[in-house]
Design an enzyme around this catalytic site. Structure first.
Site, PDB file in Angstrom:
ATOM      1  N   LYS A   1       0.820  -1.212   0.000  1.00 12.22           N
ATOM      2  CA  LYS A   1       0.000   0.000   0.000  1.00 12.22           C
ATOM      3  C   LYS A   1       0.851   1.258   0.000  1.00 12.22           C
ATOM      4  O   LYS A   1       0.398   2.321   0.443  1.00 12.22           O
ATOM      5  CB  LYS A   1      -0.948  -0.017   1.196  1.00 12.22           C
TER       6      LYS A   1
ATOM      7  N   LYS B   1      -5.356 -10.544  -5.632  1.00 12.12           N
ATOM      8  CA  LYS B   1      -6.486 -11.030  -4.830  1.00 12.12           C
ATOM      9  C   LYS B   1      -7.717 -10.132  -5.010  1.00 12.12           C
ATOM     10  O   LYS B   1      -7.567  -8.923  -5.243  1.00 12.12           O
ATOM     11  CB  LYS B   1      -6.093 -11.155  -3.353  1.00 12.12           C
TER      12      LYS B   1
ATOM     13  N   LYS C   1     -12.159  -5.095  -2.668  1.00 10.09           N
ATOM     14  CA  LYS C   1     -13.066  -4.000  -3.004  1.00 10.09           C
ATOM     15  C   LYS C   1     -12.303  -2.728  -3.373  1.00 10.09           C
ATOM     16  O   LYS C   1     -12.689  -1.997  -4.270  1.00 10.09           O
ATOM     17  CB  LYS C   1     -13.919  -3.718  -1.775  1.00 10.09           C
TER      18      LYS C   1
END
Ligand code: TYM
Length: 332
Positions: free
Chosen positions: A111, A192, A195
């Site tokens: 991230k 993966k 959302k």
């Protein structure tokens, strides 16, 4: 009885990865263990989020958990920020964890951990997760494969704290499902399903209509061959479809492959299995969404129960770390 705890971020409606990797197992766990499940809303602050949408997403996520089979008569369902001990214990644990071990977390690196402007909370987030778990003396933490490393950190932090301050926390174990522990994106099968990252076509939501599920599965990316074979490294798209079919039907993914002569047949079977799997979940979700007050009431009762467990653990940790206890207790 063993204690189970797990959590999910309030991303709104749950997706198929959450459902197969974690939440479906929780619905089974609640009947065999003393089970606590939370919507981890404080975790939302680690990246950009919309304050106007947070409360609604938290409620939608809780609704999804109930629709997926969590029974508030059997388990305890609550919202993380409703139990004050979570961020309070996180601070004690943050001072037990090291910068080096947090910086090495894969999710932190993925991230954008190297970026100077990344929030400090993104770095310390796994320690808040450790607090979520350790407050409940959880023995078992049912999660998808992507949370294994965070569970290892939780164990390390608990062991270190116990070593420094005397036995305080139960050291938990991760419980990862045998099939569908890492559901992949239907459009980008090497990534993966998530959302926040996936395109809408790559993610199946538990609220998707049968037509939407069918469309997404039929458009799923496969490869330029035509042989249906279970080989996640060489054929990630086809293997993901086999995993989904296996998870929906209780079969083994490799043994399903010979039953299909082409990708079209496999996709049709996967779509049909997912439609049937999610049909009752979707129906319950739509019914519960019409009764917001019921979900709010479940969360209030859940938080009250959760506080009775988390409060004493927090006091135990504070005492072990040598703090002067307030005469009126730590509840305020
Ligand atoms: P979160 O909100 O990303 O996901 C919730 C659960 O769903 C699983 N999961 C998946 N499983 C299979 N395939 C996928 N594509 C997939 N995507 C998500 C996750 O592994 C997880 O079990 N840090 C956690 C939330 C958390 C937590 C906790 C979990 C906070 N505190 C304490 C357990 C105990 C997270 O971000 O999960």
């Amino acid at each position: 009885m063993t204690r189970v705890l797990s959590g999910v971020q309030p991303s709104g409606v749950l997706h198929l990865g959450n459902y197969l990797g974690a939440v479906r197992g929780w619905a089974a766990d609640q009947h065999e263990h003393d089970a606590f499940f939370c919507v981890v809303d404080l975790h939302s602050l680690t990246s950009d989020y919309d304050p106007a949408a947070l409360a609604g997403r938290t409620l939608d996520t809780a609704t999804g958990l109930l629709a997926s089979g969590l029974d508030p008569e059997v388990c305890t369902l609550f919202v993380q920020s409703h139990v004050a001990a979570h961020p309070r214990l996180a601070w004690l644990l943050e001072c037990t964890a090291t910068y080096g071990e947090l910086r090495r977390m894969t999710q932190f690196k993925e991230k954008g951990g190297e970026n100077e402007s990344v929030r400090a909370g993104l770095l310390t987030y796994p320690v808040l997760m450790a607090a979520d778990i350790l407050l409940y003396d959880a023995d078992r933490v049912p999660v998808g494969d992507d949370q294994r490393q965070h569970l290892e950190l939780t164990r390390d932090v608990a062991i270190r704290f116990n070593h420094h301050f005397g036995p305080t926390f139960v050291v938990p174990e991760a419980a990862v499902p045998a099939v569908a522990a890492r559901v992949m994106d239907l459009q980008e099968p090497t990534r993966k399903m998530s959302k926040s990252v996936s395109s809408p076509l790559g993610t199946v939501d538990i609220l998707d209509s049968p037509q939407e599920i069918d469309r997404k599965v039929r458009k799923a990316v496969t490869d330029t061959e035509s042989e249906v074979r279970y080989d996640p490294a060489a054929k990630p798209g086809v293997s993901n479809l086999l995993d989904l079919l296996a998870a929906a039907t209780g079969a083994d993914p490799a043994s399903l492959a010979p039953g299909f002569t082409n990708y079209g047949g496999l996709k049709a079977a996967v779509a049909e299995a997912l439609v049937e799997l999610l049909r009752p979940v979707r129906e319950r979700h739509l019914a519960l969404a019409a009764d917001r007050a019921h979900v709010v009431g479940v969360l209030a009762a859940g938080a009250a129960k959760a506080r009775t467990v988390a409060g004493p653990t927090f006091e135990r940790a504070m005492a072990a770390a040598g703090f002067l206890a307030p005469a009126e207790g730590y509840s305020g």
